[in-house]
Each structure stands twice: as structure tokens, then as C-alpha cells.
Design an enzyme around this catalytic site. Structure first.
Site, PDB file in Angstrom:
ATOM      1  N   SER A   1       0.796  -1.239   0.000  1.00  0.00           N
ATOM      2  CA  SER A   1       0.000   0.000   0.000  1.00  0.00           C
ATOM      3  C   SER A   1       0.823   1.281   0.000  1.00  0.00           C
ATOM      4  CB  SER A   1      -0.958   0.007   1.192  1.00  0.00           C
ATOM      5  OG  SER A   1      -2.075  -0.817   0.919  1.00  0.00           O
TER       6      SER A   1
ATOM      7  N   LYS B   1       0.187   3.799  -2.623  1.00  0.00           N
ATOM      8  CA  LYS B   1      -0.797   4.880  -2.519  1.00  0.00           C
ATOM      9  C   LYS B   1      -0.161   6.261  -2.374  1.00  0.00           C
ATOM     10  CE  LYS B   1      -4.542   1.984  -0.649  1.00  0.00           C
ATOM     11  NZ  LYS B   1      -3.991   0.705  -0.170  1.00  0.00           N
TER      12      LYS B   1
ATOM     13  N   SER C   1      -5.802   3.213   4.786  1.00  0.00           N
ATOM     14  CA  SER C   1      -5.326   2.596   3.542  1.00  0.00           C
ATOM     15  C   SER C   1      -6.437   1.870   2.784  1.00  0.00           C
ATOM     16  CB  SER C   1      -4.181   1.622   3.859  1.00  0.00           C
ATOM     17  OG  SER C   1      -3.435   1.335   2.705  1.00  0.00           O
TER      18      SER C   1
ATOM     19  N   LYS D   1       2.945   6.724   4.888  1.00  0.00           N
ATOM     20  CA  LYS D   1       2.144   5.595   4.407  1.00  0.00           C
ATOM     21  C   LYS D   1       2.786   4.272   4.785  1.00  0.00           C
ATOM     22  CE  LYS D   1      -1.485   4.112   2.557  1.00  0.00           C
ATOM     23  NZ  LYS D   1      -1.356   3.075   3.615  1.00  0.00           N
TER      24      LYS D   1
END
Length: 263
Positions: A54, A57, A114, A218
Site C-alpha cells: 500500500s 498509494k 489505507s 504511508k
């Protein structure tokens, strides 16, 4: 955070080291970058192709913020969940087909928990389809000089041909933070709610709670990628970006990011 005398690099960076600290990292790759200048303070295996999970992202968020800051989208605009978005697995807010939320809430969902379903809905909103959006992601990667990156989706679920590197993550993280600092309002949230308080959100990035000055950015993990982190923090006017790839546990990625910044 103290970068005094941090002139060391690894051999891979082809720069002589000077009093390099002794690290005992368990993760597969690490990098520490000064956010304002882009100076690489420390790097190890920084160009190796790895599964981002993730942390993908970060690029999705960069393209979303470009749309907002250019005036093409507004925080109060709505995004609608498609059938495809509603069927996404992994981390999600259980976004139902036909349901609408504001872009503001979409950013919370992506940054804090997320949410794959919201990520796909935003990709479709901006690109017309996720496939078109992924092409935009790859074009942006080329523009930024991310030479060891190829995206196959907007969310980061493992897929053949979907890869990046620690250095490339730091590059896109720096672009996001410097060009679109409003994103830090979302990535620095520890807890919040959606849907009039009915959906609770708690940040997957534990540094937001327990590391002074943490601003984001993130996390990402899958069974193959293991535990990844793109961390950002500011103390006494100094902003750093630390990237940890392929950490064996969630806790280790956070500890190693702190080790990088504190050495």
C-alpha cells in the site's frame, strides 16, 4: 532528529562513507532523505525492485492532490463507489456500490486506514478507469525519475509487474510533501471517523502516535511484500523521509525508521 556529520552512504550509492554508523537492519532496504533538498543521508539496497504493497498509494495521493491543487477537484466534491471498487479486498471501509463520500473523507480513508475500495473509486474518478489512472501513475513516475518503478494498480495489492524501490518511494514522497503539504493534514491524523461518526478510523502508521514530529506518510504490507513504510517527520525545522522495505514484522519497520532518523 540530528543530521550532523551524516555524510555517509552505502557502497551502492558510489559515495565514500565518513564515520558510518553500524546498523543491524532486518529489513530488505532502507533510505533516509532530507525532504527539502532531496539529499540522501543513508541508503542500502535503495534501487532494488521490491513489492510496495500500500505504499503504492503515495503516488495515488500525489495525483489526487495535483487534481485538487490545480482546481480540477475540490475537497467537498463527491466520489461514488463503483461495483469494482466495492469488491476490493484487503484494507477497506466497506464502501458500498453507489455510496458517495466527499473527497475530504476519501483522503482520510486512504491516508489513515489505507482503504483499497476508496482508492479505486478515486482512481476511476480521476482517470475514468483505474487502468487510465495507472497509466497516469507511471507517467508521473517517469517524470520524477523513478527508474525502478512500474505500477500495475492504484492500491498496491501484489500483482506481477508491480514494483518500486526504496529510493523511488522517497522521491515520490518528497514530491507529495513539498508540492502538496496539505496532505499532511490527513497523514498525521491518529484517529477520526467517517459517516457521521459511524465508521472509526485509526492510523496504520503507529509513528503518528509515538514519535515526536511524525507527519506521515504511508504503510503497506502483504504476505509477499512483508512490512513497508514511508515515514515523514519534522523536528526543529528539519524534515526527513525514511523508507523501510521488506521488514519482517510491523514493529520492526517502525523501529528501523526511528533508528535511521536518530542515528
Amino acid at each position: 532528529i540530528n543530521v550532523e556529520n551524516k555524510t555517509y552512504k552505502t557502497a551502492e550509492s558510489s559515495i565514500q562513507t565518513a564515520v558510518a554508523p553500524t546498523f543491524n537492519f532486518q529489513s530488505g532496504a532502507q533510505i533516509l532523505m532530507e525532504a527539502t533538498t532531496g539529499e540522501i543521508i543513508y541508503a542500502n539496497n535503495e534501487n532494488e525492485h521490491m513489492l510496495p504493497a500500500s505504499v503504492t498509494k503515495v503516488m495515488t495521493l500525489l495525483l489526487i492532490m495535483e487534481q485538487i491543487d490545480s482546481g480540477a477537484l475540490a475537497y467537498e466534491d463527491m466520489v461514488t463507489c463503483s461495483k469494482k471498487a466495492s469488491e476490493m479486498g484487503g484494507s477497506q471501509i466497506w464502501f458500498k456500490e453507489g455510496e458517495q463520500i466527499t473527497i475530504d473523507d476519501a483522503l482520510k480513508a486512504i491516508c489513515v486506514v489505507s482503504a483499497n475500495d476508496v482508492t479505486v473509486a478515486m482512481a476511476e474518478l480521476i482517470g475514468g478507469s483505474e487502468e487510465n489512472f495507472v497509466a497516469m501513475m507511471n507517467n508521473k513516475a517517469k517524470e520524477l525519475g523513478m527508474d525502478n518503478t512500474n505500477f500495475m494498480n492504484s492500491h498496491g495489492i501484489d500483482e506481477e509487474g508491480h514494483y518500486t524501490s526504496a529510493k523511488d518511494i522517497a522521491i515520490m514522497a518528497r514530491e507529495l510533501i513539498n508540492k502538496h503539504p496539505n496532505i499532511l493534514k490527513y497523514t498525521s491524523i491518529w484517529m477520526d471517523t467517517l459517516r457521521d461518526g459511524k465508521s472509526e478510523l485509526t492510523n496504520t502508521n503507529k509513528l503518528i502516535r509515538n514519535y515526536k514530529g511524525a507527519t506521515g506518510l504511508k504503510t503497506g504490507s502483504t504476505g509477499l511484500a512483508l512490512y513497508n513504510l514511508s515515514a515523514s517527520a519534522t523536528r526543529e525545522g528539519l524534515s526527513l523521509i525514511a523508507v523501510i522495505m521488506k521488514g519482517p514484522t510491523s514493529a520492526i519497520r517502525f523501529e528501523e525508521a526511528k533508528t535511521l532518523a536518530l542515528k
